[in-house]
Structures are given as C-alpha cells and as structure tokens.
Design an enzyme around this catalytic site. Structure first.
Site, PDB file in Angstrom:
ATOM      1  N   LYS A  77       0.876  -1.174   0.000  1.00 13.85           N
ATOM      2  CA  LYS A  77       0.000   0.000   0.000  1.00 13.85           C
ATOM      3  C   LYS A  77       0.909   1.219   0.000  1.00 13.85           C
ATOM      4  O   LYS A  77       1.932   1.238   0.711  1.00 13.85           O
ATOM      5  CB  LYS A  77      -0.888  -0.023   1.247  1.00 13.85           C
ATOM      6  CG  LYS A  77      -1.892   1.115   1.326  1.00 13.85           C
ATOM      7  CD  LYS A  77      -2.846   0.938   2.509  1.00 13.85           C
ATOM      8  CE  LYS A  77      -3.882   2.043   2.596  1.00 13.85           C
ATOM      9  NZ  LYS A  77      -4.834   1.860   3.694  1.00 13.85           N
ATOM     10  N   SER A 152      -9.749   2.099   2.634  1.00  9.00           N
ATOM     11  CA  SER A 152      -8.835   2.837   1.796  1.00  9.00           C
ATOM     12  C   SER A 152      -7.835   1.943   1.066  1.00  9.00           C
ATOM     13  O   SER A 152      -7.194   2.395   0.124  1.00  9.00           O
ATOM     14  CB  SER A 152      -8.066   3.847   2.644  1.00  9.00           C
ATOM     15  OG  SER A 152      -7.270   3.181   3.618  1.00  9.00           O
ATOM     16  N   SER A 176     -10.192  -0.297   6.816  1.00  8.83           N
ATOM     17  CA  SER A 176      -9.583  -0.241   5.480  1.00  8.83           C
ATOM     18  C   SER A 176      -8.877  -1.499   5.006  1.00  8.83           C
ATOM     19  O   SER A 176      -8.429  -1.536   3.854  1.00  8.83           O
ATOM     20  CB  SER A 176      -8.608   0.925   5.415  1.00  8.83           C
ATOM     21  OG  SER A 176      -9.323   2.111   5.261  1.00  8.83           O
TER      22      SER A 176
HETATM   23  N1  GLN Z   1     -13.247   4.438   5.899  1.00 10.82           N
HETATM   24  C1  GLN Z   1     -12.708   4.894   7.149  1.00 10.82           C
HETATM   25  C2  GLN Z   1     -12.295   6.341   7.015  1.00 10.82           C
HETATM   26  O1  GLN Z   1     -12.527   6.899   6.012  1.00 10.82           O
HETATM   27  C3  GLN Z   1     -11.554   4.031   7.550  1.00 10.82           C
HETATM   28  C4  GLN Z   1     -10.306   4.322   6.827  1.00 10.82           C
HETATM   29  C5  GLN Z   1      -9.171   3.451   7.232  1.00 10.82           C
HETATM   30  O2  GLN Z   1      -9.358   2.409   7.883  1.00 10.82           O
HETATM   31  N2  GLN Z   1      -7.972   3.874   6.901  1.00 10.82           N
HETATM   32  O3  GLN Z   1     -11.761   6.911   7.901  1.00 10.82           O
END
Ligand code: GLN
Length: 485
Positions: A77, A152, A176
């Site tokens: 990532k 994400s 995410s």
């Molecule tokens: N979707 C969540 C957010 O937007 C979690 C994101 C994540 O786990 N990095 O914060």
C-alpha cells in the site's frame, strides 16, 4: 469460474524448483500492465527492481537459502515508506515524496525474500471507503468495474483479487483492510493494535492505525503476518509480545470453540441477501463443532460518531507536518510564510482530507474539546468494555464485514455521512484495538460478501485458525473474477 493461485502454493513450488521467481514476477508484471487501464490498482510499478530481486531470490533458492517468502511477488500500500521509491499516500501532497528509509514492515518482508512489484493505490491519506479520494484516480473492483473496490486499501484488495500479486500490505484505521477485502472477495486481517510496527507507515490516526495483510486465504495471511509482526523499538506503541507461529495448528479441529454472533451487526441496514451468506457461514461453523450464541454489545451503535471525532482529531494533528516547508508539495512563489502554508496545503490536499482536518481542528479547539473529543474518548472506553465483557464468555465474535456488497462508483461520494456509515461494522474493532479479519463467505448478484471475525487482543492465531478451517470447507476465497486481468 477459475481458481486463484495461492501464495502458499507459490512458496511450495518455488522451493521445489517447479517455478522460478523470475517467471512468477515476469508473469505478474505482465498482468499488472494488462490490468492497469481497467483497474488502476498501482500508483508505481517497480519492474526493474523487482526483476533484480527475483534473480537474487532465485539464486538464494537454488543455494537452499532464502527466507520464508523467497521469490514471492507482493506489493505495498502506498503509505509504507520505501527507500528510493516514491510513497505518495494517494495524495498530491506527497506526489513526489521519496522516503530515505524503509518502513519496518517493508524491511521485514524484503528480508524474508518477498519481491516488491510496486506501490498500490489507496484513498488519500487512507481517508475513505471507496478508493475514490485518491489523487491518482479511483481503483475499480475486478468483479465489476462499475463498482468500487472499497477503501482505503482498494489497490491492495483489487490487486490480490485480480491475481496481480500473491499478497499485499494494507492498513486499517476504521476498516480499510476488512472492507475492501470483503468487497473484492479476498481475505484480510487487521492485527491487534501494536502487533505490527507503524514505523515508516504514514500516519492518519495514530491510536487507530494498524498495518496488516490482504491475501487469497487465511493460510496466506498467516504466512505474511508471521513475517510482518513483532516488536519494534522504533515504534513506541509496538508491543513486546512473542509472535507465535501462525501456521502452527492451523488445521486443528474447531470443536468446542465459542462464537458470539454480534446482534448489533444484524441491523436494518444489513442487506438481507448479504445476511443470508453470513448466516450460512455461521451454520457451517456450528457443523464444524463451534457453539454459537447471540451476544449484544450495546455501545456499538455509537462507534461511528465516536470514530468520526477521534480519527479527524488525530489526523488534524498528524497532517500539520505537511506545511510546504519540510515534506511534500510546495506552492509556487509564496508571498510570505503564511501564504506558503496556506497555498501549499490548499493545493496539496483533496476535499475529504480537508474536511477531516477541519472537523478535527474544530473538535480539539478550546470551547469544544470536552463536548466532542473527551466525550468520544469516553464512548471509546465503553465500547472497549463491551468487548471485554463479551470475550469473558466467547472466544470469537462474528458478523458481516459491511452492510452491503460493493456499491457503484460515485454512489456515495456526494454525501460523506452515507459513505461513513459503510464502516459501521468495522470501526468498533479499531476503537478497541482488537484483531479482526474478513473472509469471503458468498456472493450477492455476482459481488462478494465478507464474514467478519473479531477476537480478543493478540488472538490473531485464533482468528486465522477459524478462518482457515472455514476455508477448508468452502471455495468462496478461491473464485476469481472472469476477466482477470
Ligand atoms: N473508511 C474509514 C475512514 O474513512 C476508515 C479508513 C481506514 O481504515 N484507513 O476513515
């Protein structure tokens, strides 16, 4: 439907000399190239470095040396710092940022012999649930390119689902790893907070961020997590607890394991067909000897509002470092220092990141700190206590990973609250720092559904064991999308 090759199979074949790392890497690079216009899973492909690493791995393997992942193609990532290769975090702010060092996770995987093929697309600064906030454009779901891959870690999940790499690193602040794994029909594990080093992992919300892995199966996740996990003196929140051999006893019977079915996760927002997949999975666990009982965690419905105070608060503080002076984007011809700050940040960050910074700054400001930030921290404590009580009576908790399967691109991007509600089942594990995973458990109209498994702190092995036993009995995790790539 075709079957996906697993990392475990590749490790075995490489050791047996049935295939070389150069062959695997060359084939993976060709698949990446062929898929890029359609899926956009990668931000950067490091083909030459990968071939050089593959040659080195083949030499090691031929000499009977080589680490546990020698020669296996993976990707990171794009928020894990990689020495000499840019790390963008999906943002214009870091579009040209090249870290001078490797994140601990990157260094450990490299030392284990894994070959890095490049850096994977993601929501900007890991803020998002659809991979649509990336400066480098959205990633598309390999099962249906009109759908989002989740976020994400959308690039990580899509790359594994499309068979571009055998495993990918990912991070999970509020879901995410699990949410994109579920949307793309792959397996993902977010370990206990402190299990995997955050050194060199670009920070979003430091008390919630945790690195983990997305792969084709629980067994594959176990192999990669075993390399990633462990104490790191360079991360002050890393925990000094010995890492068990995650592959050990993976096949042991499940008889007697107590599974709590999380009542609050079966709410009216859950798609009925998705629920069917999850209930069928639970019934299978029962046939495997597990004892099921319903468990209620009354404070869980408060997790989304608590998270969307705590996470923006921490992000507003973490992202203050991008000031146009030391890191990343700098505006042209600033008039003075204030203009430099303002314009560099206005130009460098996208809309969602700005929204979070503003929310975070607001909840931390003098008049509102007690009403929002402190209150959210109290709610967080209540949620943790709910889980502690539950784990007094059950070994694992299970439920759906998300309320629905992958939604259409653009469907939620105009309304942040609708987007945030997609994380309703995943966020609580982050607030409590618990290990959690998502395992493919069926399909709804051709799109994958995910079973979520949550365990007590440092129970990664128990999660992987349950998931592996389930995967011995099912083939959801082996299915691959038709056009791959
Ligand atoms: N979707 C969540 C957010 O937007 C979690 C994101 C994540 O786990 N990095 O914060």
């Amino acid at each position: 439907m075709a079957e996906r090759p697993t990392l475990t199979q590749w490790v075995t074949d490489l050791r047996a000399g049935k295939v070389s790392s150069c062959e695997l890497v060359r084939a993976s690079l060709a698949r990446i190239e062929a898929s890029q216009a359609r899926l956009n899973a990668f931000v950067t492909v490091t083909a030459d470095e990968a071939m050089a690493q593959a040659e080195a791995a083949d030499r090691d393997l031929a000499a009977g040396r080589g680490g546990p992942l020698a020669g296996v193609p993976i990707a990171h990532k794009d928020l894990f710092c990689t020495a000499g290769v840019r790390t963008t975090c999906g943002s214009r702010m870091l579009e040209n940022f090249v870290a001078p060092y490797d994140a601990t996770v990157v260094a450990r995987l490299r030392a284990a012999g894994a070959v890095m093929l490049g850096k994977l697309n993601m929501d900007e600064f890991a803020m998002g649930s659809s991979n649509e906030t990336s400066h480098f454009g959205p990633v598309r779901n390999p099962w249906n390119t009109d759908r989002v891959p989740g976020g994400s870690s959308g690039g990580s999940a899509a790359a594994v689902a499309a068979g571009l790499v055998s495993a990918a690193t990912a991070t999970d602040t509020g879901g995410s790893i699990r949410q994109p794994a579920s949307f793309c029909g792959v397996t993902g594990i977010k370990p206990t907070y402190g299990r995997v080093s955050r050194y060199g992992m670009i920070a979003f919300a430091s008390s919630l961020d945790q690195g983990g892995v997305i792969a084709a199966s629980a067994e594959d996740c176990a192999r990669v997590l075993g390399v990633m996990a462990g104490f790191d003196p360079r991360d002050s929140t890393s925990v000094d607890v010995a890492v068990p051999d995650y592959l050990d006893a993976l096949d042991a019977p499940l008889a007697g394991i107590r599974i709590g079915v999380l009542r609050e996760f079966f709410d009216p927002g859950l798609d009925a067909r998705y629920e069917r997949c999850v209930r069928d999975a639970l019934a299978l666990f029962e046939r495997l000897g597990a004892r099921l009982r319903e468990v209620s965690l009354p404070n869980i419905p408060r997790s989304v509002p608590a998270y969307y105070v705590v996470a923006p608060a921490e992000c507003s503080s973490n992202l203050a470092r991008y000031d146009g002076v030391r890191f990343g984007h700098r505006c042209r011809e600033p008039r003075d220092l204030e203009d430099l700050y303002k314009r560099s940040r206005s130009e460098g960050f996208g809309a969602e990141v700005k929204r979070r910074i503003m929310t975070g700054t607001y909840v931390l400001s003098a008049g509102y700190y007690d009403a929002y930030y402190l209150k959210a921290q109290r709610v967080r404590r209540l949620i943790t206590a709910d889980f502690e009580r539950a784990f007094g009576a059950v070994d694992l908790l299970m439920g759906p990973t998300t309320p629905t399967t992958a939604f259409a691109l653009g469907a939620k991007s105009a309304d942040p609250v609708t987007m945030y509600l997609n994380d309703i089942y995943t966020i609580s594990a982050n607030l409590a720092g618990l290990p959690a995973m998502s395992v493919p458990c069926g399909f709804v109209e051709g799109l994958p559904a995910g079973l979520q498994i949550i365990g007590p702190h440092f129970a990664e092995q128990r999660l992987l064991h349950a998931a592996h036993r389930y995967q011995l009995e099912t083939d959801w995790h082996r299915r691959v999308p038709e056009r791959c790539p």
